[in-house]
Write an enzyme that holds these catalytic residues in place. Structure first.
Site, PDB file in Angstrom:
ATOM      1  N   HIS A  95       0.857  -1.193   0.000  1.00 58.93           N
ATOM      2  CA  HIS A  95       0.000   0.000   0.000  1.00 58.93           C
ATOM      3  C   HIS A  95       0.894   1.245   0.000  1.00 58.93           C
ATOM      4  CE1 HIS A  95      -2.811   3.052   1.361  1.00 58.93           C
ATOM      5  NE2 HIS A  95      -3.776   2.248   0.938  1.00 58.93           N
ATOM      6  N   GLU A 131      -3.760   1.866  -7.425  1.00 60.61           N
ATOM      7  CA  GLU A 131      -4.128   2.962  -6.526  1.00 60.61           C
ATOM      8  C   GLU A 131      -3.230   4.166  -6.808  1.00 60.61           C
ATOM      9  OE1 GLU A 131      -6.484   1.563  -2.946  1.00 60.61           O
ATOM     10  OE2 GLU A 131      -4.402   1.676  -2.335  1.00 60.61           O
TER      11      GLU A 131
END
Ligand code: PEP
Length: 256
Positions: free
Chosen positions: A93, A165
């Site tokens: 992430h 993302e």
């Protein structure tokens, strides 16, 4: 392909609040073969939540993990310790990459460690605003994808999900920073093509490609109807039951 809705709770909710929230979600979620729902609570809540989880409705993911099995790594939790508690792990992430300085090596070792421990990696990747401005998006996506998967054998690839993302589009309310469906479409097509070049078309098309970045009930449908998008990774909106459930309902409509 099935659609996946993944909620990343980040560092939110006490263990008690997480338990109440899961109870609320489970009461309202109807099982569906076409939509898989995954939540990633803080690691301290994972074990208690397994005691109330209905795995037919919701699966658990960790938000991170350490690729060493055991040892002198103060404060860390390994994939070996997570084995049996979670089915999935969010890996790479952008908050881990940029706030906690996780390196490409950490990420590729984590992907391998998760697979070795029967945990399916959700490999996150995406360009920063500066990289986008300099026209480097594809280079960044290729490097992060190839790097993250460099220890994944062809037969293990279908266990992996990849989440696009764009860092500039995460947790924003500025409309100029919301990724357009065209931005997302270009990126996921590029990721699918890169997977095809690496592993061949038959295996590459088995990898779910998710989009994440300020997804809300109002824009979820626009992302989920992009060809090649197989699901969503949701931060802020996953903390509000009505919003998360609304996105799941949208996914069910798109899937049917
Ligand atoms: C995330 O951090 O993975 C994310 C997508 O957050 P948000 O939905 O809040 O943009």
């Amino acid at each position: 392909m099935k659609l996946y809705i993944v909620g990343n709770w980040k560092m939110n909710f006490s263990v008690g609040e997480a338990s109440v929230y899961l109870h609320k979600l489970q009461q309202k979620i109807r099982t569906s073969k076409e939509v898989g729902v995954i939540i990633a609570p803080p690691s301290i809540a994972l074990q208690p939540l397994t005691l109330q989880l209905d795995p037919k409705k919701i699966k658990l993911a960790s938000q991170n993990g350490n690729y060493h099995d055991f040892g002198a790594y103060t404060g860390e939790v390994s994939y070996t310790q997570l084995r049996g508690l979670v089915d999935y792990a969010i890996i790479g992430h952008s908050e881990r990459r940029y706030l906690f300085c996780e390196t490409d090596k950490d990420i590729r070792e984590s992907v391998a460690a998760a697979i070795r421990n029967q945990i399916a990696p959700i490999l996150c990747l995406g360009e920063t605003e500066v990289e986008r401005t300099f026209g480097e998006t594809r280079d960044v996506l290729r490097d992060q994808l190839v790097g993250g998967l460099s220890q994944v054998a062809v037969e293990d690839l279908p266990k992996v999900m990849v989440a696009y993302e764009p860092v500039w589009a995460i947790s924003t309310t500025t409309s100029a920073k919301i990724a357009s469906p065209d931005d997302v479409s270009d990126a996921v097509q590029f990721l699918r093509q890169t997977l095809t070049d690496l592993y061949g078309a038959t295996i590459a098309k088995k990898v779910p490609l998710l989009y994440g970045g300020s997804v809300k009930p109002a824009n979820a449908g626009a992302y989920l109807t992009i060809p090649e998008v197989n699901g969503l990774l949701i931060g802020g909106a996953s903390l509000i039951a009505e919003q998360f459930l609304g996105i799941i309902e949208t996914a069910k409509r798109v899937a049917s």
